[in-house]
Design an enzyme around this catalytic site. Structure first.
Site, PDB file in Angstrom:
ATOM      1  N   ASP A  72      34.485  44.489  37.793  1.00  0.00           N
ATOM      2  CA  ASP A  72      34.819  43.074  37.725  1.00  0.00           C
ATOM      3  C   ASP A  72      34.323  42.513  36.391  1.00  0.00           C
ATOM      4  OD1 ASP A  72      35.635  40.464  38.914  1.00  0.00           O
ATOM      5  OD2 ASP A  72      33.500  40.054  38.761  1.00  0.00           O
ATOM      6  N   THR A 105      39.432  37.959  35.336  1.00  0.00           N
ATOM      7  CA  THR A 105      38.285  37.762  34.446  1.00  0.00           C
ATOM      8  C   THR A 105      38.234  38.829  33.349  1.00  0.00           C
ATOM      9  OG1 THR A 105      36.949  38.975  36.058  1.00  0.00           O
ATOM     10  CG2 THR A 105      36.861  36.584  36.142  1.00  0.00           C
ATOM     11  N   THR A 106      38.751  40.025  33.634  1.00  0.00           N
ATOM     12  CA  THR A 106      38.822  41.057  32.599  1.00  0.00           C
ATOM     13  C   THR A 106      39.981  40.770  31.648  1.00  0.00           C
ATOM     14  OG1 THR A 106      37.956  42.654  34.201  1.00  0.00           O
ATOM     15  CG2 THR A 106      38.912  43.540  32.191  1.00  0.00           C
ATOM     16  N   ASP A 405      37.060  37.849  45.289  1.00  0.00           N
ATOM     17  CA  ASP A 405      38.253  37.810  44.439  1.00  0.00           C
ATOM     18  C   ASP A 405      39.521  37.625  45.264  1.00  0.00           C
ATOM     19  OD1 ASP A 405      36.681  38.096  42.277  1.00  0.00           O
ATOM     20  OD2 ASP A 405      37.429  40.040  41.624  1.00  0.00           O
TER      21      ASP A 405
END
Length: 587
Positions: A72, A105-106, A405
């Protein structure tokens, strides 16, 4: 002795225009920009390999020796020790994406890294930073329009579509093999706490995720009610038609306000003290029983014992189920779930303050501990609990992050009820549409928008690379398919090729992509506008020099100082071309 070279008027910033009309950055701002861009790209490269369902995991060890295994992006960056101020901006970018969308988020950091790389090349070609910044803003405005046109509306009553979105989010996690269990659980939890007809957002505080070590992820479950990890203190472990009280005062002998010592000189006085203590506690317990309370929750106390052994003895005799050491952070959720109110003093312990539930019981978990479940609550607030199980701490924490998530993906669909294809399809489509848009512009803007479009191809390229495919041939084929009008063609990492990604049920909320693009562009524009980095005033009151570049010159120093500074730079192997960079007082 030759006279020292005269200082240019704009020694510390700005730029100059050469004879060809191109913008040439001053050495110092150029060093700052390239340093910031390099730091940002380093952060993006560090997590690029964890993008997508075939991405690698990172093992992070903190200063205490605790180990975290995750892919994550937000968690990786939060655990990393980042010192460079520009690199910290990308960490904050990942946090902002986590707050806004909860997923991607990546991707947002990888996109920002690619845009910074484009900025570097544009700056080297002599394009002014302000021109690049404004062109990027035009590009992202156009990209938002294209993405919105590509999206398809979704209804919250369409459970199958919601499940596909949650499953896509879970596919890139360590616990992806359990997505068939965790995805329905996440969808059901969100739909339980909202009214689908009127909801515009989801408060994830209404969904309490309880971690319990032991078992496997298959043992995870959703409970419509309250789950507590504390043990029952009395012998009563099951109560039907429960009336539940939550107290914030202590059922133990009172203490003086100050630290005093009381000396008891004989046994009669000691016996009297014990009798008074017994009568005091018995009076408290009788008032609890008189209100009709059958289950008592006691908040944890840091000043003294919240529950004495004598009080526990009386409560046990009166058949009252007791759960002690309830944390302060749990109070709000407990009150909302069971409809009770926290009671701060025994005088307020009345039947109106109690909550009700059909069943309160202590459940055994096959040799791995116990849980207290309170179900059948007649509460006005809509809440739900998810019990997460795992064989070890690392799996347990990663399962909790994965469920978070998945919950955030469903929340995105509640906020903005639209879906787009995944698998790199929207990014390639954006690259093509922005390239077409750049042809309608003129001058430097067209060049910058085209560079922005090319940077977006980093997502499909990275997905292909992480899946073991040839990134160049895969992206080229994907670009050709989109040029022929196949807007939903994407990278199928399971089959190792290009296919219609909607047929594979790989979808993601529109809000995730919109948020990633806008936040990444804002951060890159902010970094691009920085032309100097200064540190704070140190405790001695002297201004500390610039963090990265040599010190600025505000007045011409002596020639001795100049010679010393040049000699120092020469010794370090970095004599600058522009004399004004290396001239300055030695810090």
């Amino acid at each position: 002795m030759p006279e020292p070279m005269a200082l240019p008027k704009a020694a510390s910033g700005g730029g100059r225009i050469n004879k060809g009309g191109a913008y040439v950055d001053r050495d110092k701002p150029a060093q700052i920009r390239y340093s910031n861009i390099s730091a940002g790209k380093a952060v993006a490269d560090a997590i690029r390999t964890s993008l997508g369902p075939k991405g690698m995991d990172k093992m992070i060890q903190d200063e205490k020796g605790d180990v975290t295994i995750t892919n994550d992006g937000a968690t990786i960056l939060k655990k990393m020790q980042v010192l460079h101020p520009a690199a910290k901006m990308l960490v904050e970018l990942s946090k902002a994406q986590d707050v806004e969308a909860g997923d991607g988020t990546t991707s947002v950091v990888v996109i920002a890294g690619a845009l910074l790389d484009s900025c570097s090349r544009l700056l080297q070609k002599g394009i002014h930073p302000t021109t690049i910044s404004e062109s990027f803003q035009k590009a992202v405005d156009r990209a938002v329009e294209v993405l919105t046109d590509m999206s398809s509306p979704v209804q919250l009553s369409d459970r199958e579509t919601l499940l596909n979105s949650a499953t896509t989010s879970l596919c890139s996690k360590v616990v992806s093999q359990y997505s068939s269990l965790l995805a329905p659980m996440s969808v059901d939890a969100v739909m339980r706490v909202i009214d689908p007809a009127t909801a515009t957002s989801v408060d994830l505080h209404d969904i309490n995720v309880v971690k319990k070590l032991g078992g496997t992820i298959d043992d995870c479950e959703m409970v419509e009610g309250l789950v507590l990890t504390q043990k029952v203190a009395t012998s009563v472990t099951r109560v039907e038609k429960a009336k539940i009280g939550l107290i914030q005062f202590c059922l133990s002998p009172p203490k003086t306000d100050m630290d005093n010592q009381i000396v008891v000189s004989d046994y009669a006085q000691m016996d009297r003290v014990l009798r008074e203590e017994r009568a005091y506690i018995l009076n408290l317990v009788k008032q609890v029983k008189k209100a009709g309370c059958t289950v008592l929750l006691i908040q944890k106390s840091i000043l003294r014992d919240a529950l004495s052994d004598l009080a526990l003895h009386f409560l046990n005799k009166m058949k009252i189920m007791v759960v002690k050491d309830v944390e302060r952070e749990e109070i709000e959720f407990i009150c909302k779930t069971i409809g009770t109110k926290p009671i701060a003093h025994i005088d307020q312990f009345t039947p109106e303050m109690l909550g009700t539930a059909e069943l309160a019981e202590e459940v055994h978990l096959d040799g791995s501990g116990k849980l207290v479940k309170i179900t059948g609550c007649n509460s006005p607030g809509k809440t739900v609990s998810i019990v997460v199980r795992g064989s070890n701490k690392l799996v347990l924490e990663e399962a909790e992050r994965s469920i978070h998530d998945a919950l955030c993906v469903i929340r995105c669909l509640v906020k903005k009820r639209a879906l787009i294809a995944g698998g790199g399809a929207p990014e390639i489509e954006l690259a093509l549409r922005l390239a077409e848009y750049s042809r309608t512009l003129g001058g430097m803007e067209a060049y910058c928008v085209r560079a922005y479009a090319d940077a977006l191809e980093i997502i499909p390229s990275t997905l292909a690379e992480n899946a073991g495919l040839n990134p160049i041939s895969t992206v080229t084929e994907l670009r050709n398919r989109h040029a022929q009008g196949e807007k939903t063609a994407g990278i199928n990492v399971r089959k190792g090729g290009i296919s219609n990604i909607l047929d594979e049920l790989v979808v993601q909320p529109l809000l995730v992509s919109l948020s990633a693009l806008t936040l990444a562009t804002e951060t890159v524009r902010s970094i691009l506008k920085i032309d100097d980095v200064r540190s704070h005033i140190n405790p001695e009151g002297e201004a500390t020099p610039s963090l990265i570049s040599p010190p600025d010159v505000t007045s011409a120093p002596s020639s001795a100082h100049a010679r010393c500074s040049v000699a120092r730079d020469a010794h370090r192997g970095r004599v600058a071309e522009d004399p004004c960079v290396s001239i300055g007082t030695i810090p």
